[in-house]
Design a protein around this motif. Structure first.
Motif, PDB file in Angstrom:
ATOM      1  N   TYR A  50       0.796  -1.234   0.000  1.00 39.75           N
ATOM      2  CA  TYR A  50       0.000   0.000   0.000  1.00 39.75           C
ATOM      3  C   TYR A  50       0.825   1.279   0.000  1.00 39.75           C
ATOM      4  CZ  TYR A  50      -4.031  -2.924   1.053  1.00 39.75           C
ATOM      5  OH  TYR A  50      -5.021  -3.872   1.008  1.00 39.75           O
ATOM      6  N   PHE A  94      -5.731  -0.453  -5.270  1.00 38.23           N
ATOM      7  CA  PHE A  94      -6.756  -1.081  -4.434  1.00 38.23           C
ATOM      8  C   PHE A  94      -8.092  -0.353  -4.629  1.00 38.23           C
ATOM      9  CE2 PHE A  94      -8.849  -3.626  -1.563  1.00 38.23           C
ATOM     10  CZ  PHE A  94      -9.588  -2.831  -0.708  1.00 38.23           C
ATOM     11  N   LEU A  98      -9.519  -1.585  -7.672  1.00 34.41           N
ATOM     12  CA  LEU A  98      -9.953  -2.977  -7.461  1.00 34.41           C
ATOM     13  C   LEU A  98     -11.346  -3.024  -6.839  1.00 34.41           C
ATOM     14  CD1 LEU A  98      -9.584  -6.014  -7.080  1.00 34.41           C
ATOM     15  CD2 LEU A  98      -8.066  -5.520  -5.177  1.00 34.41           C
ATOM     16  N   TYR A 133     -14.963  -8.004  -7.131  1.00 38.02           N
ATOM     17  CA  TYR A 133     -14.543  -7.720  -5.753  1.00 38.02           C
ATOM     18  C   TYR A 133     -15.707  -7.164  -4.954  1.00 38.02           C
ATOM     19  CZ  TYR A 133     -11.614  -6.645  -1.792  1.00 38.02           C
ATOM     20  OH  TYR A 133     -11.062  -6.618  -0.528  1.00 38.02           O
ATOM     21  N   GLN A 176     -16.326  -7.220  -1.625  1.00 39.27           N
ATOM     22  CA  GLN A 176     -16.204  -6.881  -0.191  1.00 39.27           C
ATOM     23  C   GLN A 176     -16.632  -5.448   0.129  1.00 39.27           C
ATOM     24  OE1 GLN A 176     -12.821  -7.617   2.163  1.00 39.27           O
ATOM     25  NE2 GLN A 176     -12.294  -9.539   1.207  1.00 39.27           N
ATOM     26  N   GLY A 220     -13.571  -3.303   6.714  1.00 39.86           N
ATOM     27  CA  GLY A 220     -12.892  -3.526   5.442  1.00 39.86           C
ATOM     28  C   GLY A 220     -12.276  -4.901   5.288  1.00 39.86           C
ATOM     29  N   GLY A 221     -12.441  -5.761   6.298  1.00 43.62           N
ATOM     30  CA  GLY A 221     -11.944  -7.125   6.131  1.00 43.62           C
ATOM     31  C   GLY A 221     -10.456  -7.281   6.386  1.00 43.62           C
ATOM     32  N   ASN A 225      -6.443 -10.373   7.109  1.00 40.09           N
ATOM     33  CA  ASN A 225      -5.072 -10.436   6.579  1.00 40.09           C
ATOM     34  C   ASN A 225      -4.082 -10.902   7.644  1.00 40.09           C
ATOM     35  OD1 ASN A 225      -5.791  -7.449   4.817  1.00 40.09           O
ATOM     36  ND2 ASN A 225      -5.738  -9.478   3.946  1.00 40.09           N
ATOM     37  N   TYR A 230     -10.201 -12.250  -6.126  1.00 39.77           N
ATOM     38  CA  TYR A 230      -8.754 -12.036  -5.986  1.00 39.77           C
ATOM     39  C   TYR A 230      -8.025 -12.264  -7.308  1.00 39.77           C
ATOM     40  CZ  TYR A 230      -9.652 -11.476  -1.119  1.00 39.77           C
ATOM     41  OH  TYR A 230     -10.138 -10.980   0.059  1.00 39.77           O
ATOM     42  N   SER A 279      -5.848 -13.855   2.959  1.00 40.93           N
ATOM     43  CA  SER A 279      -7.103 -13.196   3.330  1.00 40.93           C
ATOM     44  C   SER A 279      -8.040 -14.290   3.829  1.00 40.93           C
ATOM     45  CB  SER A 279      -7.722 -12.453   2.141  1.00 40.93           C
ATOM     46  OG  SER A 279      -8.642 -11.499   2.610  1.00 40.93           O
TER      47      SER A 279
HETATM   48  C1  AVJ Z   1      -8.532  -4.583   1.957  1.00 41.63           C
HETATM   49  C2  AVJ Z   1      -7.049  -6.077   3.005  1.00 41.63           C
HETATM   50  C3  AVJ Z   1      -9.397  -6.552   2.992  1.00 41.63           C
HETATM   51  O1  AVJ Z   1      -7.655  -8.862   1.834  1.00 41.63           O
HETATM   52  O2  AVJ Z   1      -9.453  -8.625   0.602  1.00 41.63           O
HETATM   53  C4  AVJ Z   1      -7.719  -7.259  -2.006  1.00 41.63           C
HETATM   54  C5  AVJ Z   1      -6.830  -6.497   0.258  1.00 41.63           C
HETATM   55  N1  AVJ Z   1      -5.806  -8.001  -1.425  1.00 41.63           N
HETATM   56  N2  AVJ Z   1      -7.259  -8.039  -3.006  1.00 41.63           N
HETATM   57  C6  AVJ Z   1      -8.414  -8.184   1.143  1.00 41.63           C
HETATM   58  C7  AVJ Z   1      -6.793  -7.258  -1.050  1.00 41.63           C
HETATM   59  C8  AVJ Z   1      -6.080  -8.486  -2.664  1.00 41.63           C
HETATM   60  C9  AVJ Z   1      -8.171  -6.718   0.940  1.00 41.63           C
HETATM   61  N3  AVJ Z   1      -8.277  -6.003   2.231  1.00 41.63           N
END
Ligand code: AVJ
Length: 325
Positions: A40, A48, A51, A57, A59, A165-166, A170, A210, A288
């Motif tokens: 980061y 990100f 993403l 994605y 989340q 944010g999940g 990690n 991912y 993750s």
């Molecule tokens: C933002 C850390 C929750 O782990 O899903 C997203 C980072 N890494 N795609 C995750 C992430 C690859 C994300 N977090």
């Protein structure tokens, strides 16, 4: 309006030192590994953000929907008294805003403290929120949530620590358990913890998140090599590494890696290190973990929290869990 208090627990040279240690340790290990937090830098944060807009994605959108739709319920679940909110890994503090708005609308937002590693980002978000919440006491903590929880503000009203944010996923298991114990130790009975976690689901949905078709995750993953090139004067060629992502079902964990597509010798001048890669050799670049609500609530109890409520989005992609210290 008084200047917000800023608690600096991490200086730039701390960040440099931990980058150097992470890189040296990870690139001289077998198998090689680098922590996800290294991804980061400015470019990585931008990737990100891109993403989170990819259709695969889920989340960020899922958790945003929960917090938008349930903010008043969450505020009510915190009681009827004023609340001081601390957001770990706050970034731009976008995730927690619906809860801050609900508390402020009820005249119950006593204070807000963003907690993050980047001093500039903490200062920026404090300036931004001073306008949004003129009646709230604002402060900021520049620190690492795995090391500096003892520096939480000691407001006497109910404190709500939010970790959204999940990012909790990690952390490997032992570090998650340590974090929960440290947080419980830093809180008083009656304080609350609001945790956003990605839930176990169809592995195909998880893997797609991912490895998006647009290749943004692949570029995000390779960005860790750009970070080492810039910060440690290395000469990685990121294009020579393939983004690899796998689902470890028993551990309910996504593993991310970068695989060398040819034999290479990489010079990491800033560490005085020559790093060799055999063709097919991989660097593990982060995990993750995905959660089952009953197991996550058991982990919270083990750390001394009492789970009190939880919410999911319509598809039960993400969960937001409230627990009492
Ligand atoms: C933002 C850390 C929750 O782990 O899903 C997203 C980072 N890494 N795609 C995750 C992430 C690859 C994300 N977090």
């Amino acid at each position: 309006m008084p200047q917000p208090e800023l608690r600096i627990c991490l200086a730039d040279d701390d960040l440099d030192a931990s980058l150097r240690l992470d890189a040296r340790r990870g690139l001289t290990s077998r198998p090689k590994h680098l922590p996800m937090r290294l991804h980061y830098d400015g470019r990585g944060s931008g990737l990100f953000g891109k993403l989170t807009e990819q259709p695969e994605y889920y989340q960020t959108r899922s958790e945003r929907a929960i917090l938008r739709d349930r903010a008043r319920e969450i505020a009510a679940a915190l009681g009827a008294e004023p609340v001081s909110v601390i957001e770990l890994g706050a970034g731009r503090a976008e995730k927690i805003r619906p809860v801050l708005d609900a508390l402020a609308a009820a005249g119950r937002l006593d204070a807000f403290w963003p907690f993050d590693v980047a001093e500039g980002e903490v200062r920026d978000v404090l300036a931004e929120l001073a306008t949004a919440y003129p009646d709230a006491h604002l402060g900021g903590i520049v620190g690492d949530f795995t090391r500096h929880l003892a520096h939480l503000p000691d407001h006497r009203d109910t404190r709500l620590v939010a970790f959204l944010g999940g990012t909790f996923g990690n952390l490997p298991g032992p570090e998650r358990a340590r974090f929960l114990l440290d947080l419980r130790e830093a809180l008083r009975p009656g304080d609350r913890f609001l945790l956003g976690a990605d839930l176990v689901k169809d592995p195909r949905v998880i893997l797609a998140a991912y490895n998006d078709a647009a290749g943004v995750t692949a570029e995000f993953n390779r960005n860790v090599l750009h970070v080492l090139n810039h910060r440690l004067d290395a000469d990685f060629e990121p294009g020579n590494f393939e983004h690899v992502v796998t689902w470890d079902a028993p551990a309910a964990t996504v593993d991310m890696r970068l695989r060398a597509m040819k034999p290479m010798e990489v010079d990491v001048a800033g560490l005085g290190l020559e790093v060799r890669f055999a063709v097919g050799e991989e660097i593990h670049t982060g995990i993750s973990v995905k959660f089952r609500p009953a197991e996550l609530e058991e982990d919270l109890r083990t750390a001394g929290f009492a789970p009190s409520a939880s919410w999911t989005d319509a598809r039960a992609n993400m969960g937001v869990f409230l627990a009492e210290a």
